[in-house]
Motif scaffolding. Structure first.
Motif, PDB file in Angstrom:
ATOM      1  N   ASN A  86      43.445  -2.202 -11.189  1.00  0.00           N
ATOM      2  CA  ASN A  86      44.207  -2.236  -9.941  1.00  0.00           C
ATOM      3  C   ASN A  86      44.233  -0.867  -9.292  1.00  0.00           C
ATOM      4  OD1 ASN A  86      45.614  -3.499  -7.973  1.00  0.00           O
ATOM      5  ND2 ASN A  86      47.317  -4.151  -9.283  1.00  0.00           N
ATOM      6  N   LEU A  87      43.502  -0.706  -8.176  1.00  0.00           N
ATOM      7  CA  LEU A  87      43.539   0.561  -7.457  1.00  0.00           C
ATOM      8  C   LEU A  87      44.762   0.577  -6.557  1.00  0.00           C
ATOM      9  CD1 LEU A  87      39.829   0.986  -6.276  1.00  0.00           C
ATOM     10  CD2 LEU A  87      40.958   2.100  -8.207  1.00  0.00           C
ATOM     11  N   PRO A  88      45.279   1.773  -6.217  1.00  0.00           N
ATOM     12  CA  PRO A  88      46.402   1.831  -5.282  1.00  0.00           C
ATOM     13  C   PRO A  88      45.992   1.276  -3.908  1.00  0.00           C
ATOM     14  CG  PRO A  88      45.869   4.040  -6.155  1.00  0.00           C
ATOM     15  CD  PRO A  88      44.848   3.107  -6.678  1.00  0.00           C
TER      16      PRO A  88
ATOM     17  N   THR B 260      43.556   2.878  -1.187  1.00  0.00           N
ATOM     18  CA  THR B 260      42.118   3.068  -1.395  1.00  0.00           C
ATOM     19  C   THR B 260      41.381   1.799  -1.028  1.00  0.00           C
ATOM     20  OG1 THR B 260      42.337   2.364  -3.691  1.00  0.00           O
ATOM     21  CG2 THR B 260      42.371   4.712  -3.291  1.00  0.00           C
ATOM     22  N   TYR B 261      40.149   1.965  -0.578  1.00  0.00           N
ATOM     23  CA  TYR B 261      39.316   0.821  -0.241  1.00  0.00           C
ATOM     24  C   TYR B 261      38.190   0.734  -1.254  1.00  0.00           C
ATOM     25  CZ  TYR B 261      35.673  -1.862   2.063  1.00  0.00           C
ATOM     26  OH  TYR B 261      34.676  -2.773   2.333  1.00  0.00           O
ATOM     27  N   PHE B 262      37.959  -0.446  -1.774  1.00  0.00           N
ATOM     28  CA  PHE B 262      36.867  -0.659  -2.716  1.00  0.00           C
ATOM     29  C   PHE B 262      36.136  -1.937  -2.351  1.00  0.00           C
ATOM     30  CE2 PHE B 262      34.886  -2.432  -6.468  1.00  0.00           C
ATOM     31  CZ  PHE B 262      34.123  -1.356  -6.872  1.00  0.00           C
TER      32      PHE B 262
ATOM     33  N   ALA C 129      29.295  -3.686  -1.854  1.00  0.00           N
ATOM     34  CA  ALA C 129      28.630  -2.418  -1.555  1.00  0.00           C
ATOM     35  C   ALA C 129      27.954  -1.823  -2.789  1.00  0.00           C
ATOM     36  CB  ALA C 129      29.633  -1.418  -0.979  1.00  0.00           C
ATOM     37  N   HIS C 130      28.500  -2.077  -3.947  1.00  0.00           N
ATOM     38  CA  HIS C 130      27.943  -1.506  -5.181  1.00  0.00           C
ATOM     39  C   HIS C 130      26.874  -2.393  -5.804  1.00  0.00           C
ATOM     40  CE1 HIS C 130      31.727   0.756  -4.795  1.00  0.00           C
ATOM     41  NE2 HIS C 130      31.005   1.723  -5.291  1.00  0.00           N
ATOM     42  N   VAL C 131      27.227  -3.693  -5.938  1.00  0.00           N
ATOM     43  CA  VAL C 131      26.378  -4.634  -6.650  1.00  0.00           C
ATOM     44  C   VAL C 131      25.032  -4.821  -5.927  1.00  0.00           C
ATOM     45  CG1 VAL C 131      26.244  -7.075  -7.311  1.00  0.00           C
ATOM     46  CG2 VAL C 131      28.314  -5.763  -7.787  1.00  0.00           C
TER      47      VAL C 131
ATOM     48  N   GLU D 182      28.462  -3.031 -15.743  1.00  0.00           N
ATOM     49  CA  GLU D 182      28.683  -2.225 -16.939  1.00  0.00           C
ATOM     50  C   GLU D 182      29.084  -0.781 -16.626  1.00  0.00           C
ATOM     51  OE1 GLU D 182      25.040  -2.014 -19.154  1.00  0.00           O
ATOM     52  OE2 GLU D 182      26.042  -1.384 -20.988  1.00  0.00           O
ATOM     53  N   SER D 183      28.560  -0.232 -15.531  1.00  0.00           N
ATOM     54  CA  SER D 183      28.860   1.167 -15.187  1.00  0.00           C
ATOM     55  C   SER D 183      30.346   1.368 -14.916  1.00  0.00           C
ATOM     56  CB  SER D 183      28.062   1.605 -13.956  1.00  0.00           C
ATOM     57  OG  SER D 183      26.683   1.472 -14.199  1.00  0.00           O
ATOM     58  N   CYS D 184      31.025   0.332 -14.440  1.00  0.00           N
ATOM     59  CA  CYS D 184      32.439   0.468 -14.086  1.00  0.00           C
ATOM     60  C   CYS D 184      33.368  -0.304 -15.026  1.00  0.00           C
ATOM     61  CB  CYS D 184      32.663  -0.006 -12.657  1.00  0.00           C
ATOM     62  SG  CYS D 184      31.686   0.928 -11.458  1.00  0.00           S
TER      63      CYS D 184
ATOM     64  N   GLU E 172      32.427  11.427  -9.213  1.00  0.00           N
ATOM     65  CA  GLU E 172      31.397  11.864 -10.157  1.00  0.00           C
ATOM     66  C   GLU E 172      30.092  11.116  -9.898  1.00  0.00           C
ATOM     67  OE1 GLU E 172      33.617  12.722 -13.951  1.00  0.00           O
ATOM     68  OE2 GLU E 172      31.856  11.614 -14.695  1.00  0.00           O
ATOM     69  N   CYS E 173      30.189   9.836  -9.614  1.00  0.00           N
ATOM     70  CA  CYS E 173      28.985   9.062  -9.314  1.00  0.00           C
ATOM     71  C   CYS E 173      28.569   9.245  -7.852  1.00  0.00           C
ATOM     72  CB  CYS E 173      29.176   7.581  -9.620  1.00  0.00           C
ATOM     73  SG  CYS E 173      27.681   6.601  -9.294  1.00  0.00           S
ATOM     74  N   HIS E 174      29.525   9.241  -6.936  1.00  0.00           N
ATOM     75  CA  HIS E 174      29.187   9.340  -5.503  1.00  0.00           C
ATOM     76  C   HIS E 174      28.471  10.657  -5.169  1.00  0.00           C
ATOM     77  CE1 HIS E 174      31.666   6.030  -3.328  1.00  0.00           C
ATOM     78  NE2 HIS E 174      31.118   5.584  -4.439  1.00  0.00           N
TER      79      HIS E 174
ATOM     80  N   ASP F  12      26.211  12.088  -6.911  1.00  0.00           N
ATOM     81  CA  ASP F  12      24.787  11.995  -7.259  1.00  0.00           C
ATOM     82  C   ASP F  12      24.526  10.638  -7.924  1.00  0.00           C
ATOM     83  OD1 ASP F  12      22.153  12.535  -7.875  1.00  0.00           O
ATOM     84  OD2 ASP F  12      22.628  13.684  -9.690  1.00  0.00           O
ATOM     85  N   PRO F  13      24.478   9.569  -7.107  1.00  0.00           N
ATOM     86  CA  PRO F  13      24.418   8.223  -7.698  1.00  0.00           C
ATOM     87  C   PRO F  13      23.080   7.878  -8.353  1.00  0.00           C
ATOM     88  CG  PRO F  13      24.513   8.104  -5.286  1.00  0.00           C
ATOM     89  CD  PRO F  13      24.631   9.538  -5.642  1.00  0.00           C
ATOM     90  N   GLY F  14      21.971   8.500  -7.915  1.00  0.00           N
ATOM     91  CA  GLY F  14      20.628   8.127  -8.350  1.00  0.00           C
ATOM     92  C   GLY F  14      20.497   7.767  -9.828  1.00  0.00           C
TER      93      GLY F  14
HETATM   94  C1  HEC Z   1      28.216   4.440 -10.893  1.00  0.00           C
HETATM   95  C2  HEC Z   1      28.231   4.859  -9.529  1.00  0.00           C
HETATM   96  C3  HEC Z   1      29.418   4.580  -8.647  1.00  0.00           C
HETATM   97  C4  HEC Z   1      30.756   4.566  -8.989  1.00  0.00           C
HETATM   98  C5  HEC Z   1      31.377   4.804 -10.348  1.00  0.00           C
HETATM   99  C6  HEC Z   1      31.492   4.286  -7.778  1.00  0.00           C
HETATM  100  N1  HEC Z   1      30.626   4.130  -6.727  1.00  0.00           N
HETATM  101 FE1  HEC Z   1      31.133   3.635  -4.825  1.00  0.00          FE
HETATM  102  N2  HEC Z   1      29.162   3.534  -4.296  1.00  0.00           N
HETATM  103  C7  HEC Z   1      28.102   3.815  -5.133  1.00  0.00           C
HETATM  104  C8  HEC Z   1      26.858   3.491  -4.449  1.00  0.00           C
HETATM  105  C9  HEC Z   1      25.439   3.678  -5.017  1.00  0.00           C
HETATM  106  C10 HEC Z   1      27.203   2.999  -3.177  1.00  0.00           C
HETATM  107  C11 HEC Z   1      26.274   2.450  -2.078  1.00  0.00           C
HETATM  108  C12 HEC Z   1      26.041   3.442  -1.011  1.00  0.00           C
HETATM  109  C13 HEC Z   1      25.386   2.864   0.229  1.00  0.00           C
HETATM  110  O1  HEC Z   1      25.718   1.741   0.617  1.00  0.00           O
HETATM  111  O2  HEC Z   1      24.598   3.577   0.831  1.00  0.00           O
HETATM  112  C14 HEC Z   1      28.665   3.036  -3.116  1.00  0.00           C
HETATM  113  C15 HEC Z   1      29.397   2.644  -2.003  1.00  0.00           C
HETATM  114  C16 HEC Z   1      30.777   2.670  -1.925  1.00  0.00           C
HETATM  115  C17 HEC Z   1      31.540   2.250  -0.777  1.00  0.00           C
HETATM  116  C18 HEC Z   1      30.960   1.681   0.518  1.00  0.00           C
HETATM  117  C19 HEC Z   1      30.513   2.751   1.422  1.00  0.00           C
HETATM  118  C20 HEC Z   1      30.104   2.141   2.734  1.00  0.00           C
HETATM  119  O3  HEC Z   1      30.682   2.535   3.739  1.00  0.00           O
HETATM  120  O4  HEC Z   1      29.231   1.274   2.732  1.00  0.00           O
HETATM  121  C21 HEC Z   1      32.875   2.426  -1.091  1.00  0.00           C
HETATM  122  C22 HEC Z   1      34.068   2.126  -0.199  1.00  0.00           C
HETATM  123  C23 HEC Z   1      32.934   2.953  -2.429  1.00  0.00           C
HETATM  124  N3  HEC Z   1      31.652   3.086  -2.907  1.00  0.00           N
HETATM  125  C24 HEC Z   1      34.118   3.237  -3.112  1.00  0.00           C
HETATM  126  C25 HEC Z   1      34.183   3.561  -4.466  1.00  0.00           C
HETATM  127  C26 HEC Z   1      35.413   3.751  -5.191  1.00  0.00           C
HETATM  128  C27 HEC Z   1      36.810   3.674  -4.598  1.00  0.00           C
HETATM  129  C28 HEC Z   1      35.055   4.017  -6.487  1.00  0.00           C
HETATM  130  C29 HEC Z   1      35.961   4.282  -7.658  1.00  0.00           C
HETATM  131  C30 HEC Z   1      37.012   3.303  -7.928  1.00  0.00           C
HETATM  132  C31 HEC Z   1      33.600   3.989  -6.547  1.00  0.00           C
HETATM  133  N4  HEC Z   1      33.111   3.714  -5.308  1.00  0.00           N
HETATM  134  C32 HEC Z   1      32.872   4.196  -7.720  1.00  0.00           C
HETATM  135  C33 HEC Z   1      28.182   4.264  -6.432  1.00  0.00           C
HETATM  136  C34 HEC Z   1      29.353   4.321  -7.202  1.00  0.00           C
END
Ligand code: HEC
Ligand code: HEC
Ligand code: HEC
Ligand code: HEC
Ligand code: HEC
Length: 216
Positions: free
Chosen positions: A121-123, A126-128, A132-134, A141-143, A166-168, A170-172
């Protein structure tokens, strides 16, 4: 006029002042250590659930894909929790009388969803987004860690801002191929350099560090 403090009193005041400063430093170091610890960040948190649902059985043993139940991951911000009828696809035939499944049958009969307790549960500020990730090479597994080994679902990662960044930054090196997103225990067969994943998914790392990406 006599000085306000005699030299002796000045020395005492100095010692007290230094003492107070040292105490303040000690308190803030302690507070920082607690703040950073898994206790404070909720890593390890595993609430009781109305039914002892086990990912170890269903994702591990039976080998069900995460998306069989968490249908929102690719299309929505939310992964989603499956409705009772997803369980009943099997449990109208399997373990039909088991006591531990009584709440599931009850939920179906009364047409009320099971009251699962949230693990992550994030506060609110914050937006998640799962989508965007998958869809950009970040595996579950990473999260969430090795969910397939969990008998009770537990939060494995701290989910602090520092952890996200930490990931953002340098996500590569954290990315994987599209067809491995829900794989547990993934290890890369060939060593694709981080920058190739970045261009493969068309990621813009500069935007990932902006405050407004996660606070909007
Ligand atoms: C293991 C790597 C990793 C972790 C951990 C991670 N992210 Fe990300 N995040 C990414 C990647 C890669 C993208 C895709 C970027 C893109 O769309 O160009 C992304 C995209 C996003 C976006 C969308 C950006 C956009 O405008 O499209 C949000 C919001 C975001 N992350 C929030 C979070 C938050 C909050 C957390 C922690 C709770 C988090 N991320 C943890 C790798 C990560
Ligand atoms: C048979 C259905 C099913 C499958 C398959 C499944 N899950 Fe779940 N998942 C659930 C249910 C039900 C819950 C809510 C109860 C709980 O937290 O244990 C849940 C909860 C979770 C949570 C915690 C949600 C929260 O409250 O924060 C995560 C993370 C999760 N699942 C990830 C996964 C991953 C990753 C996979 C694939 C390896 C997977 N699940 C496969 C049914 C499933
Ligand atoms: C694809 C079929 C399938 C689905 C879908 C499914 N289950 Fe199961 N479940 C099984 C089987 C098979 C077992 C027995 C496993 C064994 O004997 O080791 C089981 C066992 C269980 C158990 C006994 C404890 C354990 O894990 O071994 C519980 C509780 C349970 N399931 C709850 C649920 C809930 C809640 C859902 C919906 C979120 C669900 N199941 C969805 C097939 C399924
Ligand atoms: C970049 C990190 C990240 C990745 C990748 C990720 N999750 Fe999550 N997941 C989170 C965070 C953070 C939350 C809590 C969100 C909140 O509180 O708003 C969460 C919440 C959940 C929940 C609770 C229900 C919900 O929708 O909020 C489930 C279920 C879940 N994740 C399953 C999955 C599955 C399955 C995958 C892979 C297909 C996955 N997650 C990939 C970080 C991630
Ligand atoms: C990748 C996502 C992400 C980015 C980018 C980000 N934050 Fe955060 N921020 C978070 C998350 C997640 C939390 C909640 C952490 C928690 O619950 O421990 C948070 C919490 C905070 C807090 C509350 C205090 C704290 O540390 O918990 C403040 C203030 C804050 N962020 C400010 C900022 C500012 C200013 C920026 C830009 C320089 C920024 N954030 C960029 C994800 C992000």
């Amino acid at each position: 006029m006599a000085p306000l403090f005699r030299p002796r009193a000045n020395a005492l005041a100095f010692v007290i002042l230094v003492g107070i400063l040292a105490l303040l430093v000690a308190i803030s170091v302690f507070a920082y250590v607690v703040y950073r610890s898994p206790y404070q960040t909720d890593a390890g948190y595993a609430p009781e659930q109305p039914v002892p649902f086990s990912h170890h059985t269903h994702a591990g043993g039976l080998g069900l894909d995460c998306q069989y139940c968490h249908t929102g991951v690719e299309t929505s911000d939310f992964a989603g929790i499956p409705p009772t009828r997803t369980c009943m696809t099997c449990h109208s035939q399997e373990w039909t009388n088991a006591e531990m499944l009584a709440p599931v049958r009850d939920s179906l009969a009364r047409q009320e969803p099971l009251a699962w307790n949230r693990v992550h549960n994030l506060p609110d500020f914050t937006y998640f987004s799962h989508r965007a990730h998958v869809n950009n090479g970040v595996g579950c597994e990473s999260c969430h860690g090795r969910v397939d080994e969990m008998r009770m679902t537990v939060q494995r990662k701290p989910l602090t801002m520092e952890w996200c960044l930490e990931c953002h930054r340098d996500p590569g090196p954290h990315l994987r191929p599209e067809n491995e997103i829900t794989t547990m225990g993934y290890s890369a067969e060939e060593d694709t350099p981080g920058h190739e994943w970045i261009s493969h998914y068309g990621i813009h790392p500069d935007r990932l560090m902006e405050c407004s990406t996660c606070h909007r």
